[in-house]
Design a protein around this motif. Structure first.
Motif, mmCIF file in Angstrom:
data_model
loop_
_atom_site.group_PDB
_atom_site.id
_atom_site.type_symbol
_atom_site.label_atom_id
_atom_site.label_comp_id
_atom_site.label_asym_id
_atom_site.label_seq_id
_atom_site.Cartn_x
_atom_site.Cartn_y
_atom_site.Cartn_z
ATOM 1 N N GLY A 50 2.997 13.217 -7.458
ATOM 2 C CA GLY A 50 4.464 13.245 -8.065
ATOM 3 C C GLY A 50 5.143 11.915 -7.685
ATOM 4 N N PRO A 51 6.505 12.088 -8.247
ATOM 5 C CA PRO A 51 7.309 13.192 -8.723
ATOM 6 C C PRO A 51 7.044 13.434 -10.230
ATOM 7 C CG PRO A 51 8.440 11.352 -8.895
ATOM 8 C CD PRO A 51 7.165 10.666 -8.139
ATOM 9 N N SER A 52 6.266 12.689 -11.009
ATOM 10 C CA SER A 52 6.085 13.170 -12.418
ATOM 11 C C SER A 52 5.261 14.285 -12.351
ATOM 12 C CB SER A 52 5.219 11.842 -12.967
ATOM 13 O OG SER A 52 5.778 10.613 -12.963
ATOM 14 N N ILE A 53 5.701 15.019 -13.644
ATOM 15 C CA ILE A 53 5.141 16.201 -14.326
ATOM 16 C C ILE A 53 4.483 15.853 -15.434
ATOM 17 C CG2 ILE A 53 5.716 18.769 -14.350
ATOM 18 C CD1 ILE A 53 8.207 18.500 -12.662
ATOM 19 N N PHE A 54 3.241 16.594 -15.371
ATOM 20 C CA PHE A 54 2.452 16.495 -16.740
ATOM 21 C C PHE A 54 2.208 17.862 -17.339
ATOM 22 C CE2 PHE A 54 -1.916 17.842 -16.705
ATOM 23 C CZ PHE A 54 -1.922 18.351 -15.471
ATOM 24 N N SER A 55 1.980 17.747 -18.765
ATOM 25 C CA SER A 55 1.772 19.144 -19.330
ATOM 26 C C SER A 55 0.704 18.642 -20.297
ATOM 27 C CB SER A 55 2.908 19.472 -20.198
ATOM 28 O OG SER A 55 3.757 20.049 -19.230
ATOM 29 N N SER A 62 5.243 20.815 -4.656
ATOM 30 C CA SER A 62 6.304 21.044 -5.539
ATOM 31 C C SER A 62 7.660 20.960 -4.752
ATOM 32 C CB SER A 62 5.901 22.296 -6.433
ATOM 33 O OG SER A 62 5.917 23.233 -5.543
ATOM 34 N N MET A 63 7.568 21.130 -3.621
ATOM 35 C CA MET A 63 8.782 21.296 -2.618
ATOM 36 C C MET A 63 9.596 19.850 -2.727
ATOM 37 S SD MET A 63 8.329 24.061 0.429
ATOM 38 C CE MET A 63 6.657 23.249 0.883
ATOM 39 N N LEU A 64 8.913 18.932 -3.080
ATOM 40 C CA LEU A 64 9.390 17.659 -2.886
ATOM 41 C C LEU A 64 10.138 17.243 -4.436
ATOM 42 C CD1 LEU A 64 6.387 15.635 -1.518
ATOM 43 C CD2 LEU A 64 8.426 16.647 -0.080
ATOM 44 N N ILE A 65 9.876 18.034 -5.180
ATOM 45 C CA ILE A 65 10.207 17.595 -6.637
ATOM 46 C C ILE A 65 11.470 18.666 -6.923
ATOM 47 C CG2 ILE A 65 9.435 17.118 -9.145
ATOM 48 C CD1 ILE A 65 6.583 16.999 -8.144
ATOM 49 N N ASP A 73 2.853 9.886 1.885
ATOM 50 C CA ASP A 73 3.631 11.010 2.402
ATOM 51 C C ASP A 73 3.301 12.315 1.848
ATOM 52 O OD1 ASP A 73 5.280 8.961 3.676
ATOM 53 O OD2 ASP A 73 6.973 8.767 2.524
ATOM 54 N N ALA A 74 2.992 12.395 0.473
ATOM 55 C CA ALA A 74 2.847 13.529 -0.182
ATOM 56 C C ALA A 74 1.235 14.153 0.208
ATOM 57 C CB ALA A 74 2.820 13.167 -1.607
ATOM 58 N N ARG A 75 0.527 13.128 0.750
ATOM 59 C CA ARG A 75 -0.643 13.696 1.395
ATOM 60 C C ARG A 75 -0.758 14.165 2.669
ATOM 61 N NH1 ARG A 75 -4.987 11.800 -1.808
ATOM 62 N NH2 ARG A 75 -6.523 12.168 -0.301
ATOM 63 N N SER A 76 0.323 13.592 3.417
ATOM 64 C CA SER A 76 0.342 13.797 4.749
ATOM 65 C C SER A 76 1.046 15.297 5.127
ATOM 66 C CB SER A 76 1.442 12.887 5.637
ATOM 67 O OG SER A 76 2.796 13.054 5.241
ATOM 68 N N ILE A 77 1.666 15.975 4.155
ATOM 69 C CA ILE A 77 2.113 17.404 4.142
ATOM 70 C C ILE A 77 1.085 18.427 3.789
ATOM 71 C CG2 ILE A 77 4.508 16.477 4.008
ATOM 72 C CD1 ILE A 77 4.405 17.547 0.820
ATOM 73 N N LEU A 78 0.139 17.803 3.306
ATOM 74 C CA LEU A 78 -0.984 18.969 2.825
ATOM 75 C C LEU A 78 -1.499 19.693 3.953
ATOM 76 C CD1 LEU A 78 -2.643 17.111 0.005
ATOM 77 C CD2 LEU A 78 -0.590 18.794 -0.314
ATOM 78 N N ALA A 85 -12.120 -1.182 -6.623
ATOM 79 C CA ALA A 85 -10.875 -0.745 -7.285
ATOM 80 C C ALA A 85 -10.338 0.190 -6.276
ATOM 81 C CB ALA A 85 -10.854 -0.238 -8.515
ATOM 82 N N MET A 86 -11.372 1.111 -5.662
ATOM 83 C CA MET A 86 -11.075 1.947 -4.617
ATOM 84 C C MET A 86 -10.438 1.401 -3.513
ATOM 85 S SD MET A 86 -14.083 4.653 -5.404
ATOM 86 C CE MET A 86 -13.928 5.646 -3.874
ATOM 87 N N GLN A 87 -10.783 0.094 -3.066
ATOM 88 C CA GLN A 87 -10.273 -0.395 -1.919
ATOM 89 C C GLN A 87 -8.658 -0.591 -2.001
ATOM 90 O OE1 GLN A 87 -11.851 -1.250 0.872
ATOM 91 N NE2 GLN A 87 -13.263 0.232 -0.127
ATOM 92 N N GLY A 88 -8.220 -0.811 -3.219
ATOM 93 C CA GLY A 88 -7.062 -0.900 -3.377
ATOM 94 C C GLY A 88 -6.129 0.264 -3.240
ATOM 95 N N GLU A 89 -6.908 1.543 -3.763
ATOM 96 C CA GLU A 89 -6.370 2.628 -3.090
ATOM 97 C C GLU A 89 -6.168 2.871 -1.793
ATOM 98 O OE1 GLU A 89 -4.456 3.437 -5.563
ATOM 99 O OE2 GLU A 89 -5.446 5.134 -6.601
ATOM 100 N N LEU A 90 -7.189 2.408 -1.016
ATOM 101 C CA LEU A 90 -7.320 2.604 0.469
ATOM 102 C C LEU A 90 -6.250 1.834 0.972
ATOM 103 C CD1 LEU A 90 -9.105 3.707 2.921
ATOM 104 C CD2 LEU A 90 -10.204 1.403 2.845
ATOM 105 N N LEU A 91 -5.839 0.843 0.694
ATOM 106 C CA LEU A 91 -4.823 0.012 1.089
ATOM 107 C C LEU A 91 -3.470 0.697 0.782
ATOM 108 C CD1 LEU A 91 -3.803 -3.069 2.220
ATOM 109 C CD2 LEU A 91 -3.416 -3.516 0.051
ATOM 110 N N ALA A 92 -3.378 1.215 -0.375
ATOM 111 C CA ALA A 92 -2.052 1.782 -0.865
ATOM 112 C C ALA A 92 -1.572 3.100 -0.301
ATOM 113 C CB ALA A 92 -1.895 2.038 -2.317
ATOM 114 N N CYS A 93 -2.779 4.014 -0.038
ATOM 115 C CA CYS A 93 -2.230 5.140 0.507
ATOM 116 C C CYS A 93 -3.007 5.879 1.774
ATOM 117 C CB CYS A 93 -2.231 6.343 -0.418
ATOM 118 S SG CYS A 93 -3.810 6.963 -1.050
ATOM 119 N N GLY A 94 -4.076 5.026 2.291
ATOM 120 C CA GLY A 94 -4.891 5.477 3.485
ATOM 121 C C GLY A 94 -6.057 5.960 2.927
#
Ligand code: HSE
Length: 309
Positions: free
Chosen positions: A262-267, A235-238, A185-190, A126-135
């Motif tokens: 993100g952009p979902s926010i959880f509590s 958080s600047m993206l949301i 994109d959200a990973r690249s700005i960290l 399943a992790m291979q799917g994530e590798l494909l999805a976001c690098g």
């Protein structure tokens, strides 16, 4: 021919202080995958619903088939499988959309082949799917989607995944504003480098959060739900993040943060009533900003994937 329909759930990754190492599953939303063994060899994506035509139909570019292929290669099994994917959750939402699809795929193929592997052994595929999805093959969505419950990735190399106790009265509220953020994109700005003082605060918080979950100490959970490393950047993206978070805390949430990238926010809340009040407050806040949102309230899903038929 033999077929199976599998549901796999959405997940909240990071859970504030646990970037890439902590996640939990919820009951809805989630994705459904139907798989059917065929006489022909190889994988074939027959249909994808609910993605507005966005997801690749090419089996080497889709997270479901890449995960299934990794599983079949590992077992050195050459079977034909037709795949029908029904996306029941938004893409780029921070709810683990790609993870739910990949998990449904590997869980389903393992069922079709009469479970040659234990469920926990399916994780690397399943992790291979994530590798494909976001690098990055991050596991904090796929592990809880596959195993259910709260999950800690203690180590990636070697892979060491630990199930965390879930307190009895813990309810998640997730608000998904209808905007899209790609995890890549959200990973690249960290930031690549951390200040030692921030790292100290973060690992104190994650230790506190895990301890709070195991001991059902809701106040400790609350104090520990703080992210000084990732949230200040992302958080600047949301739009409206600070107001929505403040409204959740004012409505009684134990803590609040970005769901995954993100952009979902959880509590998290310590009663279902509070979780619904928090949902209303968060949704109202987005409404004031003219942003439509979907809202989900759920206990932690201990089951993970489910064979529907
Ligand atoms: N840990 C991952 C991230 C989760 O925050 O990039 C993505 O859903």
């Amino acid at each position: 021919m033999k077929s199976v329909k599998v549901f796999a759930p959405a997940t909240v990754a990071n859970v504030t202080c646990g970037f890439d190492v902590l996640g939990f599953a919820v009951h809805e939303p989630g994705d459904e995958v139907i798989m059917q063994l065929t006489d022909a060899k190889g994988l074939c994506i027959k249909d994808i619903k609910g993605d507005d035509g966005v997801l690749p139909r090419d089996v080497d570019k889709n997270t479901v088939t890449v995960a299934i292929k990794a599983y079949l290669d590992h077992l050195q099994v050459d079977v034909g499988v037709d795949i029908y994917l029904e996306k029941k959750m938004p893409l780029g939402s921070g709810l683990g959309s790609s993870a739910a699809s990949a998990v449904a795929g590997v869980y389903g193929i393992n069922e079709l082949l009469d479970r040659p592997l234990e469920v926990s052994e399916l994780l690397p595929f399943a992790m291979q799917g994530e590798l494909l999805a976001c690098g990055e093959p991050h596991a904090d969505n796929v592990a809880p989607a596959l195993l259910g419950g709260f999950v800690l990735i203690r180590s990636y190399n070697p892979l060491d995944v630990v199930k965390i106790h879930t307190p009895k009265n813990l309810f998640a509220t997730i608000v998904h504003p209808q905007i899209e953020i790609a995890t890549k994109d959200a990973r690249s700005i960290l930031k690549r480098n951390l200040l030692l003082k921030d790292a100290i605060r973060q690992w104190g918080n994650i230790g506190g959060l895990i301890t709070g979950l195991f001991t059902e100490d809701y106040q400790l959970i609350s104090r520990s739900m703080e992210d000084v490393i990732v949230e200040p950047v992302r958080s600047m993206l949301i739009p409206g993040f600070d107001q929505v978070k403040a409204s959740a805390l004012a409505a009684g949430a134990l803590g609040c943060g970005i769901s995954g990238s993100g952009p979902s926010i959880f509590s998290l809340s310590s009663s279902v009533e509070t979780a619904h009040q928090v949902a209303e407050a968060m949704e109202a806040c987005f409404r004031e900003l003219d942003i439509l949102s979907d809202v989900f309230v759920s206990p932690v899903n201990q089951q993970g994937p489910l064979v529907i038929s």
